[in-house]
Scaffold this active site. Structure first.
Site, short mmCIF file in Angstrom:
data_model
loop_
_atom_site.label_atom_id
_atom_site.label_comp_id
_atom_site.label_asym_id
_atom_site.label_seq_id
_atom_site.Cartn_x
_atom_site.Cartn_y
_atom_site.Cartn_z
CE1 TYR A 27 -11.52 4.85 10.77
CE2 TYR A 27 -10.84 3.59 12.71
CZ TYR A 27 -10.64 3.97 11.40
OH TYR A 27 -9.59 3.44 10.69
CB THR B 30 -2.10 7.33 -1.93
OG1 THR B 30 -2.78 6.14 -1.52
CG2 THR B 30 -2.20 7.46 -3.44
CB ALA C 110 -6.89 2.15 2.92
CE1 TYR D 104 -0.18 8.94 8.78
CE2 TYR D 104 -2.45 8.24 8.47
CZ TYR D 104 -1.52 9.05 9.09
OH TYR D 104 -1.92 9.99 10.01
N GLY E 134 0.86 -1.20 0.00
CA GLY E 134 0.00 0.00 0.00
C GLY E 134 0.89 1.24 0.00
CB VAL F 82 -7.24 15.07 3.92
CG1 VAL F 82 -8.06 14.98 2.64
CG2 VAL F 82 -7.71 16.19 4.81
CB THR F 83 -5.77 9.48 3.08
OG1 THR F 83 -6.76 8.69 3.71
CG2 THR F 83 -4.67 9.83 4.06
CG PHE G 235 -5.16 -2.64 -6.87
CD1 PHE G 235 -4.67 -3.29 -7.98
CD2 PHE G 235 -6.48 -2.88 -6.51
CE1 PHE G 235 -5.45 -4.17 -8.72
CE2 PHE G 235 -7.28 -3.76 -7.24
CZ PHE G 235 -6.76 -4.40 -8.34
CG ASP H 231 -6.01 -8.02 -5.21
OD1 ASP H 231 -5.77 -7.43 -4.15
OD2 ASP H 231 -6.98 -8.77 -5.38
#
Ligand code: NAD
Length: 383
Positions: free
Chosen positions: A233, A50, A139, A52, A47, A270-271, A73, A110
């Site tokens: 959350y 983008t 994420a 983190y 991951g 913000v992500t 991905f 993936d």
């Protein structure tokens, strides 16, 4: 082609190649402005493109001289469609890494699949032999299981439905939203996608292939937040998945020789993923205002510098449940007191008084390579 932002809901469907390069450079410059640190030198980032994960990769490479292999991905450009921001970010990262003499390779596919795990292992074996750190920063909205079925994660409550304020960032209106409770199947599916199962599968696959050092460390990211977001959350479906992630960190540490697994609880930012969670963006805009006023605001790169440069490079500071806490400033009582006061007062006609809408949008656009200084957005660019 001249690339302009096209915002649809909580996502921007275009990305600017030169802007993404400037965005990555800005993060590299931040890390270079700090003291170098000692961190593992052969790092796998799952991951990596983008948010983190990208900031983790930049921190380890440019702050700790690490060789990095990334998994993401992302879509390349096709016809007149730009590539995704993560694709441009990664192309930029690799270019800057190469210039600096740092090893960097990326697998686009993936991460849940055994095929991508095998491709990654093959590259590790041929280029690095073994990795000594695995950062798990996925994420994802869905996961295709090994039997070909696909399960999706949902952002719902567990138990009772929950009503609270939310913001529509299209026109800055504050309204009420009711989040419905998830079915047992939806909870189970969200845990499958965002819990720790795939993290452990990665460690098992690496271990079985002899592609991870015996004393490696691995870290995955979590979030807790304040009480007002608990129903959506920490105590919602995503929170159940994060509990599973924490449980998995204990299992990994116990089951794999000297491998040590950590969960780092990061700040709300913000992500592309957090923008999709109801209620949370309104909380983030208020939090940004309060934290900026107190000079406590951090973005992904500042957080990841603290994680790798200050925490994991030395002795990690753990809470009673064994988690690394980078949300300490966010959850400071004086910060949360001001956030609660603002939360209670905020409505459509006073949003700018209580929330940092401009700051939110600046960070949102930057994620897609827009609004960065010294980028000519009227220029024709190769996409
Ligand atoms: P993000 O959307 O910016 O990044 C997600 C990454 O996962 C991207 O690199 C994407 O390419 C990759 N990815 C998604 N699906 C994939 C797949 N199937 N195969 C391979 N790669 C895939 O997200 P983020 O906000 O940086 O989140 C990363 C982690 O940090 C998550 O676990 C999230 O819960 C956690 N976290 C986020 C926040 C926040 O406020 N954003 C706060 C605390 C913790």
């Amino acid at each position: 082609m001249v690339v302009k932002p096209k915002v649809r809901g909580f996502i921007c469907t275009t990305a600017h190649p030169k802007g993404c390069m400037a965005y990555v450079k800005k993060q590299i410059n931040y890390i270079k402005s700090k003291q170098k640190f000692n961190c593992p030198k052969k790092v796998l980032v799952i991951g990596c493109s983008t948010g983190y994960g990208l900031a983790s990769r930049i921190a380890c490479a440019f702050g700790g001289d690490a060789s990095t292999i990334g998994v993401m991905f992302e879509h390349p450009c096709s016809g007149k469609r730009t590539a995704t921001a993560g694709w441009y970010n990664t192309a930029a990262f690799e270019k800057f890494a190469q210039k600096q003499g740092l090893y960097a390779k990326t697998i686009n596919g993936d991460a849940f699949s055994s095929d991508v795990k095998q491709q990654t292992i093959d590259i590790i074996k041929s280029d690095l032999d073994k990795v000594d750190m695995v950062i798990y920063s996925l994420a994802a909205p869905r996961r295709t299981m090994s039997d070909g079925t696909t399960v999706s994660s949902v952002l719902k409550t567990v138990g009772k439905q929950y009503t609270n304020k939310t913001i529509d960032l299209k026109d800055n209106t504050v309204s009420e939203i009711t989040i419905h409770s998830a079915t047992p199947q939806e909870i189970e599916d969200t845990i499958k996608v965002m819990g720790g199962e795939d993290w452990k599968d990665w460690i098992s696959a690496l271990k079985n292939a002899n592609a991870i050092e015996d004393d490696a460390i691995t870290v995955a990211y979590s979030y807790i937040g304040p009480e007002l977001t608990f129903p959506i959350y920490a105590e919602g479906t995503i929170g159940m998945a994060k509990k599973h992630l924490l449980q998995t960190s204990n299992e990994i540490t116990k089951e794999f020789d000297n491998i040590k697994a950590y969960v780092s609880v990061n700040k709300a930012l913000v992500t592309q993923s957090s923008a999709a969670i109801p209620i949370v963006p309104l909380y983030i805009t208020i939090l940004y205002k309060v934290m900026k006023e107190k000079s406590l605001h951090e973005g992904c790169i500042e957080q990841m510098y603290r994680l790798f440069g200050k925490n994991l490079a030395l002795k990690p500071n753990l809470d009673a449940k064994g988690r690394i806490r980078l949300d300490d400033y966010e959850l400071r009582p004086d910060v949360q007191e001001k956030v609660t006061l603002a939360w209670n007062k905020i409505k459509s006609d006073n949003v700018n008084e209580f929330a940092d809408i401009k700051g939110y949008w600046n960070e949102f656009y930057e994620m897609f390579g827009f609004g960065l200084p010294n980028v000519d957005y009227n220029e024709d660019v190769e996409i």
